[in-house]
Design an enzyme around this catalytic site. Structure first.
Site, PDB file in Angstrom:
ATOM      1  N   CYS A  16       3.198  -1.722  -9.421  1.00 33.41           N
ATOM      2  CA  CYS A  16       1.858  -1.720 -10.023  1.00 33.41           C
ATOM      3  C   CYS A  16       1.693  -2.890 -10.989  1.00 33.41           C
ATOM      4  O   CYS A  16       0.625  -3.494 -11.078  1.00 33.41           O
ATOM      5  CB  CYS A  16       1.608  -0.406 -10.758  1.00 33.41           C
ATOM      6  N   ARG A  52      -2.225   3.724  -3.589  1.00 30.87           N
ATOM      7  CA  ARG A  52      -2.817   2.400  -3.820  1.00 30.87           C
ATOM      8  C   ARG A  52      -4.079   2.270  -2.957  1.00 30.87           C
ATOM      9  O   ARG A  52      -4.027   1.748  -1.840  1.00 30.87           O
ATOM     10  CB  ARG A  52      -1.815   1.301  -3.480  1.00 30.87           C
TER      11      ARG A  52
END
Length: 215
Positions: free
Chosen positions: A51, A128
């Site tokens: 991330c 995601r």
């Protein structure tokens, strides 16, 4: 038949789900982005390595998105205190400032509305997911990646340019299209139009149904 683990997904070319959520830049709603394109993207958790690479990439590309009248908006199921601490950590450790807001979605309300939570991956983290929303609040594209693999910010930037070109000119774009390349003209609907199409010097036709032109 729906089950407890069924994920409800928004649908392309329909209104994107509304939201009113706290962020690192104050409360934000979908209406705040009217008149602009919006890239809303979720990540599994703050202070995680994959991330972090994505946020660094989005931050570095923020000016390019801004040139396209496109705003960025992140989200994870963390508190805004965690988001603030993580953004400060990225600036300290990686030398990159996060210029866009991050939604704090502890209630999971936004994540569930956008189908970001997939029980097969996690019951408490968003996958995601990336959503491209046009200036009228219509959902134009969705991209999903697994938790283990980072997405391509360059591809998202390319897709925004492609969508904007299709919207402005009423055309389609071929695989991996980039600005400056020829676009695809919608196929003709009648035999008469097909005959005229292949004789039109404006188009580069391989066959009656497959013609390109410059924009």
């Amino acid at each position: 038949m729906e089950t407890e683990n069924t994920v409800s997904l928004p649908r392309l070319n329909e209104r994107a789900p509304n939201f009113d959520a706290p962020t690192t830049h104050g409360r934000k709603t979908l209406e705040d982005y009217k008149g602009k394109w919006l890239v809303l993207f979720s990540h599994p958790a703050d202070f995680t390595p994959v991330c972090t690479t994505e946020f660094v990439a989005f931050a570095k590309a923020a000016d390019q998105f801004a040139e396209l009248n496109t705003e960025l908006l992140g989200l994870s199921i963390d508190s805004h205190y965690s988001h603030i601490a993580w953004a400060r950590n990225i600036e300290e450790k990686f030398g990159v400032t996060i210029p866009f807001p991050i939604i704090a979605d502890l209630s999971m309300a936004v994540a569930k509305a956008y189908g970001m939570v997939h029980p097969g991956a996690s019951d408490t983290s968003a996958v995601r997911a990336t959503f491209i929303i046009d200036p009228e609040g219509v959902l134009r594209a969705m991209l999903y990646y697994p938790m283990t693999n980072g997405r391509s910010v360059e591809e998202i930037l390319r897709l925004v340019k492609s969508l904007q070109t299709s919207t402005e000119h009423g055309v389609a774009t071929p695989e991996n299209w980039k600005p400056g390349e020829k676009v695809i003209v919608p196929p003709p609907a009648t035999a008469e139009e097909a005959a005229a199409r292949v004789q039109n010097d404006e188009y580069e036709c391989t066959d009656w149904y497959f013609c390109k032109k410059a924009v």
